[in-house]
Design a protein around this motif. Structure first.
Motif, PDB file in Angstrom:
ATOM      1  N   ASP A   1       7.339  24.032   1.233  1.00  0.00           N
ATOM      2  CA  ASP A   1       7.743  23.637   2.583  1.00  0.00           C
ATOM      3  C   ASP A   1       8.238  22.194   2.534  1.00  0.00           C
ATOM      4  O   ASP A   1       7.458  21.242   2.615  1.00  0.00           O
ATOM      5  CB  ASP A   1       6.560  23.773   3.546  1.00  0.00           C
ATOM      6  N   GLU A   2       9.535  22.033   2.378  1.00  0.00           N
ATOM      7  CA  GLU A   2      10.102  20.693   2.220  1.00  0.00           C
ATOM      8  C   GLU A   2      10.272  19.975   3.557  1.00  0.00           C
ATOM      9  O   GLU A   2      10.283  18.738   3.590  1.00  0.00           O
ATOM     10  CB  GLU A   2      11.446  20.772   1.492  1.00  0.00           C
ATOM     11  N   ASN A   3      10.410  20.693   4.643  1.00  0.00           N
ATOM     12  CA  ASN A   3      10.655  20.057   5.939  1.00  0.00           C
ATOM     13  C   ASN A   3       9.510  19.126   6.339  1.00  0.00           C
ATOM     14  O   ASN A   3       9.727  17.998   6.790  1.00  0.00           O
ATOM     15  CB  ASN A   3      10.875  21.113   7.017  1.00  0.00           C
ATOM     16  N   THR A   4       8.276  19.621   6.182  1.00  0.00           N
ATOM     17  CA  THR A   4       7.114  18.797   6.540  1.00  0.00           C
ATOM     18  C   THR A   4       7.033  17.562   5.653  1.00  0.00           C
ATOM     19  O   THR A   4       6.734  16.457   6.125  1.00  0.00           O
ATOM     20  CB  THR A   4       5.818  19.613   6.423  1.00  0.00           C
TER      21      THR A   4
ATOM     22  N   LYS B   1       0.850  -1.186   0.000  1.00  0.00           N
ATOM     23  CA  LYS B   1       0.000   0.000   0.000  1.00  0.00           C
ATOM     24  C   LYS B   1       0.885   1.235   0.000  1.00  0.00           C
ATOM     25  O   LYS B   1       1.716   1.410   0.891  1.00  0.00           O
ATOM     26  CB  LYS B   1      -0.929   0.000   1.214  1.00  0.00           C
ATOM     27  N   VAL B   2       0.674   2.077  -1.015  1.00  0.00           N
ATOM     28  CA  VAL B   2       1.516   3.255  -1.205  1.00  0.00           C
ATOM     29  C   VAL B   2       0.628   4.472  -1.410  1.00  0.00           C
ATOM     30  O   VAL B   2      -0.410   4.401  -2.063  1.00  0.00           O
ATOM     31  CB  VAL B   2       2.445   3.070  -2.434  1.00  0.00           C
ATOM     32  N   MET B   3       1.048   5.589  -0.834  1.00  0.00           N
ATOM     33  CA  MET B   3       0.392   6.874  -1.074  1.00  0.00           C
ATOM     34  C   MET B   3       1.432   7.826  -1.653  1.00  0.00           C
ATOM     35  O   MET B   3       2.561   7.885  -1.171  1.00  0.00           O
ATOM     36  CB  MET B   3      -0.170   7.439   0.227  1.00  0.00           C
ATOM     37  N   VAL B   4       1.052   8.533  -2.707  1.00  0.00           N
ATOM     38  CA  VAL B   4       1.909   9.568  -3.282  1.00  0.00           C
ATOM     39  C   VAL B   4       1.235  10.907  -3.017  1.00  0.00           C
ATOM     40  O   VAL B   4       0.129  11.159  -3.509  1.00  0.00           O
ATOM     41  CB  VAL B   4       2.133   9.359  -4.787  1.00  0.00           C
ATOM     42  N   LEU B   5       1.869  11.735  -2.220  1.00  0.00           N
ATOM     43  CA  LEU B   5       1.315  13.030  -1.816  1.00  0.00           C
ATOM     44  C   LEU B   5       1.956  14.131  -2.661  1.00  0.00           C
ATOM     45  O   LEU B   5       3.146  14.399  -2.539  1.00  0.00           O
ATOM     46  CB  LEU B   5       1.584  13.263  -0.337  1.00  0.00           C
ATOM     47  N   ILE B   6       1.160  14.750  -3.530  1.00  0.00           N
ATOM     48  CA  ILE B   6       1.653  15.796  -4.426  1.00  0.00           C
ATOM     49  C   ILE B   6       1.159  17.142  -3.905  1.00  0.00           C
ATOM     50  O   ILE B   6      -0.045  17.417  -3.905  1.00  0.00           O
ATOM     51  CB  ILE B   6       1.158  15.564  -5.870  1.00  0.00           C
ATOM     52  N   THR B   7       2.072  18.000  -3.464  1.00  0.00           N
ATOM     53  CA  THR B   7       1.664  19.234  -2.779  1.00  0.00           C
ATOM     54  C   THR B   7       2.816  20.229  -2.750  1.00  0.00           C
ATOM     55  O   THR B   7       3.965  19.885  -3.029  1.00  0.00           O
ATOM     56  CB  THR B   7       1.222  18.910  -1.335  1.00  0.00           C
ATOM     57  N   ASP B   8       2.482  21.474  -2.394  1.00  0.00           N
ATOM     58  CA  ASP B   8       3.528  22.465  -2.185  1.00  0.00           C
ATOM     59  C   ASP B   8       3.990  22.486  -0.725  1.00  0.00           C
ATOM     60  O   ASP B   8       4.842  23.280  -0.349  1.00  0.00           O
ATOM     61  CB  ASP B   8       3.061  23.862  -2.620  1.00  0.00           C
ATOM     62  N   GLY B   9       3.381  21.614   0.091  1.00  0.00           N
ATOM     63  CA  GLY B   9       3.892  21.394   1.443  1.00  0.00           C
ATOM     64  C   GLY B   9       3.416  22.344   2.509  1.00  0.00           C
ATOM     65  O   GLY B   9       3.832  22.215   3.660  1.00  0.00           O
ATOM     66  N   GLU B  10       2.562  23.297   2.191  1.00  0.00           N
ATOM     67  CA  GLU B  10       2.094  24.252   3.199  1.00  0.00           C
ATOM     68  C   GLU B  10       0.877  23.670   3.919  1.00  0.00           C
ATOM     69  O   GLU B  10      -0.258  23.869   3.524  1.00  0.00           O
ATOM     70  CB  GLU B  10       1.749  25.592   2.557  1.00  0.00           C
ATOM     71  N   SER B  11       1.128  22.935   5.007  1.00  0.00           N
ATOM     72  CA  SER B  11       0.052  22.250   5.723  1.00  0.00           C
ATOM     73  C   SER B  11      -0.445  23.077   6.901  1.00  0.00           C
ATOM     74  O   SER B  11       0.332  23.745   7.575  1.00  0.00           O
ATOM     75  CB  SER B  11       0.535  20.892   6.228  1.00  0.00           C
ATOM     76  N   HIS B  12      -1.764  22.989   7.143  1.00  0.00           N
ATOM     77  CA  HIS B  12      -2.370  23.651   8.287  1.00  0.00           C
ATOM     78  C   HIS B  12      -3.049  22.619   9.189  1.00  0.00           C
ATOM     79  O   HIS B  12      -4.012  22.922   9.886  1.00  0.00           O
ATOM     80  CB  HIS B  12      -3.398  24.691   7.823  1.00  0.00           C
TER      81      HIS B  12
ATOM     82  N   ILE C   1       5.909  14.437  -2.886  1.00  0.00           N
ATOM     83  CA  ILE C   1       6.466  15.158  -4.031  1.00  0.00           C
ATOM     84  C   ILE C   1       6.225  16.645  -3.808  1.00  0.00           C
ATOM     85  O   ILE C   1       5.077  17.097  -3.734  1.00  0.00           O
ATOM     86  CB  ILE C   1       5.800  14.732  -5.363  1.00  0.00           C
ATOM     87  N   GLY C   2       7.303  17.407  -3.679  1.00  0.00           N
ATOM     88  CA  GLY C   2       7.190  18.842  -3.470  1.00  0.00           C
ATOM     89  C   GLY C   2       7.111  19.590  -4.782  1.00  0.00           C
ATOM     90  O   GLY C   2       8.031  19.543  -5.600  1.00  0.00           O
ATOM     91  N   ILE C   3       5.994  20.292  -5.004  1.00  0.00           N
ATOM     92  CA  ILE C   3       5.793  21.052  -6.236  1.00  0.00           C
ATOM     93  C   ILE C   3       5.834  22.537  -5.881  1.00  0.00           C
ATOM     94  O   ILE C   3       5.016  23.028  -5.103  1.00  0.00           O
ATOM     95  CB  ILE C   3       4.451  20.693  -6.898  1.00  0.00           C
ATOM     96  N   GLY C   4       6.790  23.249  -6.453  1.00  0.00           N
ATOM     97  CA  GLY C   4       6.965  24.663  -6.167  1.00  0.00           C
ATOM     98  C   GLY C   4       8.437  24.966  -5.940  1.00  0.00           C
ATOM     99  O   GLY C   4       9.309  24.122  -6.195  1.00  0.00           O
ATOM    100  N   THR C   5       8.719  26.160  -5.464  1.00  0.00           N
ATOM    101  CA  THR C   5      10.101  26.569  -5.200  1.00  0.00           C
ATOM    102  C   THR C   5      10.201  27.158  -3.800  1.00  0.00           C
ATOM    103  O   THR C   5       9.236  27.749  -3.286  1.00  0.00           O
ATOM    104  CB  THR C   5      10.568  27.623  -6.217  1.00  0.00           C
ATOM    105  N   PRO C   6      11.363  27.021  -3.152  1.00  0.00           N
ATOM    106  CA  PRO C   6      11.532  27.614  -1.814  1.00  0.00           C
ATOM    107  C   PRO C   6      11.389  29.131  -1.821  1.00  0.00           C
ATOM    108  O   PRO C   6      10.979  29.724  -0.817  1.00  0.00           O
ATOM    109  CB  PRO C   6      12.956  27.195  -1.423  1.00  0.00           C
TER     110      PRO C   6
END
Length: 351
Positions: free
Chosen positions: A177-180, A109-120, A141-146
Motif C-alpha cells: 500500500d504505497e498511498n499511505t 530526528k529521523v524515523m525510517v518506517l519499513i513496512t508493506d504499508g497495510e495499516s489498520h 520504505i515500501g517492502i513488497g509488490t502492488p
C-alpha cells in the motif's frame, strides 16, 4: 570512552513484524529483506545514533539508540513475522514509540518506517500531527509488490502449513500500500522509497537526508557525560559552613519525639500502612510497566528492570509484551548475554 565524534542526528528504524511481512513476493521474504536493509542503514549512518523498534498492533523498543553497529545488527536478527502479541499493523503506535525514543536527544530526528504499508491504525493523523510538531522526518520504505502475495503460516521449523485466511475463510493476499506511505512521508517533509535492494535503499536514504538542513550535534561515540557536580558541591560547602558556625557559637538543638506506650495498638497507624501497601499489592502488570517506563526515562536501569520483572511475572501466560522492555533494561545495564536470551525467548514464544 571512544573519541569525540561529530554526530549528525538520531534515527529510529521501525520495522513491521506483522504476519504479512512473511509474504515471499521479495525473496526470501519481506522481513528478511527488512533485516538486510536495517543492517545496510547502520553501515551508512555511522555518524548517527540509531535505535530499532518492532511494531505490529503495538510497538516495542528492540534496541535503544546507540552508535554500536554490532548491537543494532544483533537485535535485528531477533525480528520475525508474528513475534509480537498484538497482531495487525498500527503506524500510529510505531510513530509514538519512535518519538518517545528520540525525546531526550537534540539535533536532527529521523524515523525510517519499513513496512508493506497495510495499516489498520485509526489514530494515524493524530500521530502525524505530533511528529510534525516535534519536527520528526519520517522516511517510508515500501517492502513488497502492488500485485501482492499470499501470507504463509509456518511451524516452528519454518515449514509452510497453510496460508492465512480471513474471517470468511478466504485466502488473504497482502499487497503493498504505497498511498499511505507517501502520505506519511509527505506530511513530515520526508520521502517515500519503494524497496529494490538493501544497499540501494540505504544509499538513497542517506542522500536524501544529507540534502536536509541538518542541525549538527556533538556527542561521544559510546557515552556523553557532563560534569554536574558544581551545585551539589556548593550546597555541601554551605552546610559545612553552617555546621562550623553552630559549633563555634555552642548552639544546641533538641527535638522531642513523642513516646508511645509499649503494647498499645494504634488503628490509625495500621490504616496508614494499609493505605500505602494496598496500591502496591494491587498494581497490575500494565501499572508496573508504566513505573518501569518512568524509571527507564530517568536512566535508573536497575529500578526499571525490577518493575519490568514484576510486570512480566504478573502478566497472563503467553503474554510477551513486557519481556521486550525487560531485555532492553538488561541491555542498558550491559548484561548483553541475558538481554539476548530474553529477546530470543520472546521471539520464539510468538504471540
Amino acid at each position: 570512552l571512544a573519541p569525540v565524534t561529530e554526530l549528525n542526528g538520531n534515527i529510529v528504524i521501525a520495522v513491521d513484524t506483522s504476519l504479512s511481512m512473511a509474504a515471499r513476493d521479495l525473496k526470501p521474504s519481506r522481513l528478511e529483506n527488512a533485516r538486510l536493509l536495517l543492517s545496510a542503514i547502520a553501515e551508512q549512518f555511522a555518524d548517527y545514533r540509531i535505535g530499532v523498534a518492532a511494531f505490529a498492533g503495538q510497538a516495542y523498543i528492540q534496541c535503544p539508540l546507540t552508535t554500536d553497529k554490532d548491537a543494532i545488527t544483533y537485535f535485528a536478527t531477533a525480528l520475525s513475522p508474528g513475534m509480537l502479541p498484538e497482531q495487525g499493523t498500527d503506524f500510529a503506535q510505531a510513530i509514538r514509540t519512535s518519538l518517545g525514543m528520540l525525546a531526550r536527544y537534540g539535533g536532527q530526528k529521523v524515523m525510517v518506517l519499513i513496512t508493506d504499508g497495510e495499516s489498520h491504525s485509526a489514530e494515524l493523523n493524530a500521530a502525524l500531527d505530533a511528529a510534525v510538531e516535534q519536527n520528526l522526518k519520517i522516511f517510508t520504505i515500501g517492502i513488497g509488490t502492488p500485485d501482492g502475495e499470499l501470507i504463509p503460516m509456518t511451524d516452528s521449523y519454518g515449514n509452510t502449513m497453510e496460508y492465512k485466511k480471513d474471517s470468511a475463510g478466504k485466502t488473504v493476499v497482502s499487497r503493498l500500500d504505497e498511498n499511505t506511505l507517501m502520505k506519511i512521508a509527505g506530511r513530515t517533509g520526508a520521502a517515500y522509497l519503494r524497496y529494490t535492494g538493501p544497499d540501494e535503499a540505504a544509499q538513497e536514504i542517506r542522500k536524501t537526508i544529507d540534502s536536509l538542513d541538518l542541525e549538527k550535534i556533538r556527542g561521544r561515540g559510546r557515552a556523553n557525560f557532563k560534569n554536574r557536580y558544581q551545585w551539589p558541591l556548593a550546597l555541601a560547602l554551605l552546610l559545612l559552613l553552617i555546621e562550623l558556625t553552630l559549633m563555634e557559637k555552642g548552639w544546641v538543638f533538641s527535638l522531642k519525639i513523642p513516646r508511645f506506650p509499649r503494647g498499645k495498638f494504634f488503628p490509625g497507624a495500621a490504616l496508614l500502612f494499609l493505605a500505602c501497601a494496598l496500591p502496591l499489592a494491587a498494581a497490575g502488570p500494565d501499572a508496573l510497566a508504566r513505573q518501569g517506563n518512568s524509571a527507564y526515562a530517568k536512566e535508573d536501569w536497575p529500578k526499571a528492570f525490577e518493575y519490568y520483572s514484576q510486570a512480566a511475572q504478573k502478566a497472563p501466560a503467553g503474554d510477551q509484551r513486557f519481556n521486550f522492555n525487560l531485555g532492553t533494561a538488561l541491555y542498558k545495564m550491559e548484561d548483553y548475554a541475558k538481554a539476548g536470551e530474553i529477546f530470543e525467548a520472546s521471539a520464539g514464544a510468538g504471540p
